[in-house]
Design a protein around this motif. Structure first.
Motif, short mmCIF file in Angstrom:
data_model
loop_
_atom_site.label_atom_id
_atom_site.label_comp_id
_atom_site.label_asym_id
_atom_site.label_seq_id
_atom_site.Cartn_x
_atom_site.Cartn_y
_atom_site.Cartn_z
N LEU A 1 0.86 -1.18 0.00
CA LEU A 1 0.00 0.00 0.00
C LEU A 1 0.89 1.23 0.00
O LEU A 1 1.69 1.42 0.91
N VAL A 2 0.75 2.04 -1.04
CA VAL A 2 1.56 3.26 -1.14
C VAL A 2 0.67 4.46 -0.82
O VAL A 2 -0.36 4.66 -1.47
N ASP A 3 1.08 5.21 0.19
CA ASP A 3 0.36 6.41 0.61
C ASP A 3 1.08 7.61 0.02
O ASP A 3 2.19 7.93 0.42
N GLY B 1 -0.04 -6.78 9.98
CA GLY B 1 1.29 -7.39 10.04
C GLY B 1 1.89 -7.71 8.69
O GLY B 1 2.06 -6.84 7.85
N ASP B 2 2.19 -9.01 8.47
CA ASP B 2 2.85 -9.46 7.25
C ASP B 2 1.93 -9.49 6.02
O ASP B 2 2.39 -9.77 4.93
N LYS B 3 0.64 -9.21 6.21
CA LYS B 3 -0.31 -9.27 5.08
C LYS B 3 -0.14 -8.08 4.14
O LYS B 3 -0.63 -8.11 3.02
N VAL B 4 0.51 -7.02 4.62
CA VAL B 4 0.65 -5.81 3.80
C VAL B 4 1.91 -5.06 4.18
O VAL B 4 2.38 -5.15 5.32
N LEU C 1 -2.80 0.52 -4.06
CA LEU C 1 -2.43 -0.81 -3.61
C LEU C 1 -1.83 -1.58 -4.79
O LEU C 1 -2.46 -1.68 -5.84
N PHE C 2 -0.63 -2.07 -4.59
CA PHE C 2 0.07 -2.83 -5.63
C PHE C 2 0.21 -4.28 -5.21
O PHE C 2 0.31 -4.58 -4.02
N LYS C 3 0.23 -5.16 -6.18
CA LYS C 3 0.59 -6.56 -5.95
C LYS C 3 1.36 -7.02 -7.17
O LYS C 3 0.93 -6.81 -8.30
N ASN C 4 2.54 -7.60 -6.93
CA ASN C 4 3.42 -8.03 -8.02
C ASN C 4 3.71 -6.89 -9.00
O ASN C 4 3.77 -7.10 -10.21
N GLY C 5 3.84 -5.68 -8.47
CA GLY C 5 4.21 -4.53 -9.29
C GLY C 5 3.07 -3.90 -10.07
O GLY C 5 3.27 -2.94 -10.79
#
Length: 99
Positions: free
Chosen positions: A16-18, A42-45, A72-76
């Motif tokens: 998650l990029v703020d 925790g480790d989920k994000v 929100l990014f996942k795998n770029g």
């Protein structure tokens, strides 16, 4: 070759990029919410804060027009993109959907 930002967002875990600025009131309202969500999940994000004043090329690349903007990014890749203040519940649900 990947830059530092690309390396940070290119992960299996949602990132998650703020996009914020120090002078932004709504951004300051989001800060404790982001901190709580990061601690609880925790480790989920992974939460990363990007100051738009100091990192304009990255903000422009992702079309950040207002702040706060949460991407929100996942795998770029961009999974979700929300501008404005969000509740803790909405933020947690957004992250869960990407997990």
């Amino acid at each position: 070759m990947k830059g530092k930002f690309e390396t940070l967002i290119d992960q299996d875990t949602p990132v998650l990029v703020d996009f914020y600025a120090d002078w932004c009131g709504p951004c300051q309202m989001m800060a404790p919410v982001l901190k709580e969500v990061a601690q609880e999940m925790g480790d989920k994000v992974k939460v990363i804060k990007i100051d738009v004043d100091k990192n304009q090329p990255i903000a422009q690349r992702f079309g950040v027009r207002s702040i706060p903007t949460l991407i929100l990014f996942k795998n770029g890749k961009v999974v979700e993109n929300k501008a404005g203040v969000m509740t803790k519940r909405d933020l947690a649900q957004m992250i869960e959907r990407a997990s």
